[in-house]
Design a protein around this motif. Structure first.
Motif, PDB file in Angstrom:
ATOM      1  N   GLU A 250      16.090 -61.884  -3.951  1.00  0.00           N
ATOM      2  CA  GLU A 250      17.184 -62.676  -3.151  1.00  0.00           C
ATOM      3  C   GLU A 250      16.455 -63.498  -1.969  1.00  0.00           C
ATOM      4  OE1 GLU A 250      20.821 -61.525  -0.065  1.00  0.00           O
ATOM      5  OE2 GLU A 250      19.682 -59.605  -0.853  1.00  0.00           O
ATOM      6  N   VAL A 251      17.015 -64.595  -1.698  1.00  0.00           N
ATOM      7  CA  VAL A 251      16.542 -65.248  -0.816  1.00  0.00           C
ATOM      8  C   VAL A 251      17.583 -65.085   0.747  1.00  0.00           C
ATOM      9  CG1 VAL A 251      15.616 -67.529   0.082  1.00  0.00           C
ATOM     10  CG2 VAL A 251      15.431 -66.912  -2.244  1.00  0.00           C
ATOM     11  N   HIS A 252      16.793 -64.757   1.834  1.00  0.00           N
ATOM     12  CA  HIS A 252      18.001 -64.620   2.748  1.00  0.00           C
ATOM     13  C   HIS A 252      17.176 -65.450   3.804  1.00  0.00           C
ATOM     14  CE1 HIS A 252      20.769 -62.558   5.502  1.00  0.00           C
ATOM     15  NE2 HIS A 252      19.756 -62.124   6.265  1.00  0.00           N
ATOM     16  N   LYS A 253      18.019 -66.194   4.482  1.00  0.00           N
ATOM     17  CA  LYS A 253      17.438 -67.091   5.656  1.00  0.00           C
ATOM     18  C   LYS A 253      16.149 -67.590   5.368  1.00  0.00           C
ATOM     19  CE  LYS A 253      20.027 -64.640   9.216  1.00  0.00           C
ATOM     20  NZ  LYS A 253      21.049 -65.776   9.312  1.00  0.00           N
ATOM     21  N   GLY A 254      15.890 -68.127   4.083  1.00  0.00           N
ATOM     22  CA  GLY A 254      14.614 -68.589   3.488  1.00  0.00           C
ATOM     23  C   GLY A 254      13.564 -67.683   3.321  1.00  0.00           C
ATOM     24  N   SER A 255      13.813 -66.535   3.458  1.00  0.00           N
ATOM     25  CA  SER A 255      12.735 -65.695   3.020  1.00  0.00           C
ATOM     26  C   SER A 255      12.919 -64.751   1.734  1.00  0.00           C
ATOM     27  CB  SER A 255      12.480 -64.472   4.194  1.00  0.00           C
ATOM     28  OG  SER A 255      12.177 -65.169   5.529  1.00  0.00           O
ATOM     29  N   PRO A 256      11.836 -64.736   0.996  1.00  0.00           N
ATOM     30  CA  PRO A 256      12.288 -64.085  -0.394  1.00  0.00           C
ATOM     31  C   PRO A 256      12.451 -62.238  -0.101  1.00  0.00           C
ATOM     32  CG  PRO A 256       9.957 -64.747  -0.272  1.00  0.00           C
ATOM     33  CD  PRO A 256      10.578 -65.253   0.897  1.00  0.00           C
ATOM     34  N   ILE A 257      13.210 -61.852  -0.922  1.00  0.00           N
ATOM     35  CA  ILE A 257      13.134 -60.457  -0.836  1.00  0.00           C
ATOM     36  C   ILE A 257      12.921 -60.160  -2.527  1.00  0.00           C
ATOM     37  CG2 ILE A 257      14.482 -58.480  -0.569  1.00  0.00           C
ATOM     38  CD1 ILE A 257      16.088 -59.824   1.596  1.00  0.00           C
ATOM     39  N   ILE A 258      11.928 -59.604  -2.940  1.00  0.00           N
ATOM     40  CA  ILE A 258      11.433 -58.983  -3.921  1.00  0.00           C
ATOM     41  C   ILE A 258      11.678 -57.789  -3.975  1.00  0.00           C
ATOM     42  CG2 ILE A 258       9.652 -58.844  -5.704  1.00  0.00           C
ATOM     43  CD1 ILE A 258       8.159 -61.040  -4.150  1.00  0.00           C
ATOM     44  N   GLU A 294       7.679 -71.781  -1.890  1.00  0.00           N
ATOM     45  CA  GLU A 294       8.123 -71.653  -3.214  1.00  0.00           C
ATOM     46  C   GLU A 294       7.750 -70.534  -3.743  1.00  0.00           C
ATOM     47  OE1 GLU A 294       6.987 -74.933  -6.648  1.00  0.00           O
ATOM     48  OE2 GLU A 294       5.366 -73.038  -6.622  1.00  0.00           O
ATOM     49  N   LEU A 295       8.360 -69.873  -4.563  1.00  0.00           N
ATOM     50  CA  LEU A 295       7.717 -68.480  -5.316  1.00  0.00           C
ATOM     51  C   LEU A 295       7.913 -68.919  -6.613  1.00  0.00           C
ATOM     52  CD1 LEU A 295       7.149 -65.868  -4.746  1.00  0.00           C
ATOM     53  CD2 LEU A 295       9.458 -64.827  -5.449  1.00  0.00           C
ATOM     54  N   ARG A 296       6.671 -68.232  -7.233  1.00  0.00           N
ATOM     55  CA  ARG A 296       6.309 -68.754  -8.755  1.00  0.00           C
ATOM     56  C   ARG A 296       6.185 -67.212  -9.497  1.00  0.00           C
ATOM     57  NH1 ARG A 296       4.531 -72.988 -11.789  1.00  0.00           N
ATOM     58  NH2 ARG A 296       4.920 -74.217  -9.980  1.00  0.00           N
ATOM     59  N   LEU A 297       7.073 -67.109 -10.613  1.00  0.00           N
ATOM     60  CA  LEU A 297       6.653 -65.722 -11.325  1.00  0.00           C
ATOM     61  C   LEU A 297       6.145 -66.041 -12.711  1.00  0.00           C
ATOM     62  CD1 LEU A 297       9.233 -65.407  -9.030  1.00  0.00           C
ATOM     63  CD2 LEU A 297      10.281 -63.942 -10.933  1.00  0.00           C
ATOM     64  N   GLN A 298       4.857 -65.515 -12.597  1.00  0.00           N
ATOM     65  CA  GLN A 298       4.183 -65.666 -14.072  1.00  0.00           C
ATOM     66  C   GLN A 298       4.064 -64.412 -14.674  1.00  0.00           C
ATOM     67  OE1 GLN A 298       0.387 -66.557 -12.049  1.00  0.00           O
ATOM     68  NE2 GLN A 298       0.620 -68.734 -11.917  1.00  0.00           N
ATOM     69  N   PRO A 299       4.687 -64.395 -15.974  1.00  0.00           N
ATOM     70  CA  PRO A 299       5.026 -63.242 -16.911  1.00  0.00           C
ATOM     71  C   PRO A 299       3.721 -62.413 -17.470  1.00  0.00           C
ATOM     72  CG  PRO A 299       6.412 -65.167 -17.733  1.00  0.00           C
ATOM     73  CD  PRO A 299       5.392 -65.550 -16.786  1.00  0.00           C
ATOM     74  N   SER A 343      12.453 -73.003  -5.175  1.00  0.00           N
ATOM     75  CA  SER A 343      12.021 -73.650  -3.882  1.00  0.00           C
ATOM     76  C   SER A 343      12.544 -72.911  -2.910  1.00  0.00           C
ATOM     77  CB  SER A 343      12.207 -75.145  -3.916  1.00  0.00           C
ATOM     78  OG  SER A 343      12.019 -75.605  -2.713  1.00  0.00           O
ATOM     79  N   LEU A 344      11.659 -72.668  -1.939  1.00  0.00           N
ATOM     80  CA  LEU A 344      12.164 -71.930  -0.664  1.00  0.00           C
ATOM     81  C   LEU A 344      12.469 -73.042   0.525  1.00  0.00           C
ATOM     82  CD1 LEU A 344       9.852 -68.823  -0.626  1.00  0.00           C
ATOM     83  CD2 LEU A 344      12.268 -68.865  -1.243  1.00  0.00           C
ATOM     84  N   GLU A 345      12.526 -74.237   0.164  1.00  0.00           N
ATOM     85  CA  GLU A 345      12.714 -75.315   1.039  1.00  0.00           C
ATOM     86  C   GLU A 345      14.191 -75.700   1.091  1.00  0.00           C
ATOM     87  OE1 GLU A 345       8.740 -77.631   1.840  1.00  0.00           O
ATOM     88  OE2 GLU A 345       9.316 -77.968  -0.010  1.00  0.00           O
ATOM     89  N   GLU A 346      14.768 -75.807   2.024  1.00  0.00           N
ATOM     90  CA  GLU A 346      16.098 -76.430   2.316  1.00  0.00           C
ATOM     91  C   GLU A 346      16.125 -78.057   2.044  1.00  0.00           C
ATOM     92  OE1 GLU A 346      17.852 -74.913   5.885  1.00  0.00           O
ATOM     93  OE2 GLU A 346      17.598 -72.945   5.400  1.00  0.00           O
TER      94      GLU A 346
END
Length: 346
Positions: A250-258, A294-299, A343-346
């Motif tokens: 989830e992204v909440h107020k621009g911050s990722p919650i893993i 940005e958050l990138r997920l590498q399997p 992207s986490l940028e608005e």
């Protein structure tokens, strides 16, 4: 201009991993992911074992599993991967009682690897891990600074697992809380930890949470409320783990919650439906002033007690599952090679 910080799920270096590492190179545990780890500007893991050859199995309550690794190889392995911070607030830091916890902390301190979440007292367990990442070789006036600059990172580590492992004013253990935003003791303890972290004036504040039961694919509503509350209280990134399987983001107020990063290295039995052997290396791009972009997920997948880049079939499975689990949070990913990215940028 950005720096890249990697986050992983559980790194369990004991049992069969420990056995195998005694007869192979220290970097073998990182498989073909090693170069990716070394290319990061920073790396945060949950260390799901103690680093000690001393102590006896926890005697005070019945526990089915006890994890420890020999620091003679484990510390060089962590160094080889470039681990900067180990979260220690979890359900295995007292598996071999207090002496092994002390050995773990001493070994990490000796290697210059920061840690948080466990200590000789609750006060120590609440102290943040603090690291400066990026171009540390620049001249004082910045004339030789690299393109990416530096970033001061503070990590607090908390858990709701294993009440018998909780530290108090006189006994060692973990920074334990209840995952309940209405619990007054939880609010007091979390805010104490965050205040200690803020005193270091970090550019990026991370909460690393070992929360919830095993093999659960979705966070309960209480965890969602708790993660959002932390973000609203100034946390920039939530790094969750404990379930052994990854959960949605989830992204909440621009911050990722893993909500859960799953497992990164272990010797666990694999559930053929939930695939606890599959997850991601989570790579967060951050500007030098601490803004996640940005958050990138590498399997990844675990095989032979080592982590590897996921094969095409496993990578496709993980990408689809992550998309499905994240959809209820409104998180949509783009595809870049074998990775998911947003992207986490608005």
């Amino acid at each position: 201009m950005s720096l890249r910080i990697g986050f992983t799920g559980d790194v369990m270096l004991g049992r069969l991993v420990d056995d195998r590492q005694r007869s192979r190179s220290v970097d073998a545990v990182w498989g073909n992911v090693l170069e990716r780890l070394q290319a990061l500007d920073g790396l945060v893991i949950n260390l799901e074992c103690v680093l000690s050859t001393r102590g006896r199995e926890w005697q005070r309550t019945r526990r089915p599993f006890h994890f420890r690794a020999d620091p003679d190889w484990a510390i060089p392995a962590l160094e080889e991967a470039g681990v900067d911070v180990c979260a220690l607030a979890n359900n295995h830091v007292l598996d071999y009682e207090e002496v092994a916890l002390r050995d773990t902390i001493d070994a990490l301190d000796g290697a210059g690897i920061a840690h948080a979440g466990a200590g000789a007292t609750i006060g120590e367990a609440l102290e943040p891990a603090v690291r400066t990442i990026g171009d540390l070789d620049a001249d004082a006036d910045g004339s030789n600074a690299g393109d990416d600059g530096e970033l001061d990172v503070a990590v607090v580590s908390l858990t709701d697992n294993t009440p018998e492992y909780a530290a108090d004013n006189d006994s060692p253990g973990t920074a334990r809380i209840e995952i309940d935003t209405d619990d007054l003791e939880t609010r007091r303890r979390v805010r104490e930890a965050l205040e200690h972290a803020r005193e270091t004036n970090p550019d990026l504040l991370v909460a690393s949470l070992h929360w919830g039961p095993n093999m659960v694919t979705e966070p309960p509503e209480s965890f969602q409320e708790f993660g959002r509350w932390l973000v609203e209280d100034g946390v920039d990134v939530i790094h969750g783990h404990s379930a052994h399987v990854f959960q949605g983001i989830e992204v909440h107020k621009g911050s990722p919650i893993i909500y859960d990063a799953g497992d990164f290295v272990d010797d666990y039995r694999v559930d053929k439906q939930l695939h606890n052997d599959r997850s991601f290396l989570f790579v967060l791009a951050v500007t030098p002033d601490g803004r996640p972009t940005e958050l990138r997920l590498q399997p990844t997948e675990i095989d032979g007690c080592a982590v590897h880049g996921a094969d095409p079939e496993a990578a496709a499975w993980s990408r689809k599952r992550m998309r499905d689990l994240s959809e209820p949070f409104g998180t949509e990913f783009d595809r870049d090679g074998d990775a998911l990215v947003f992207s986490l940028e608005e």
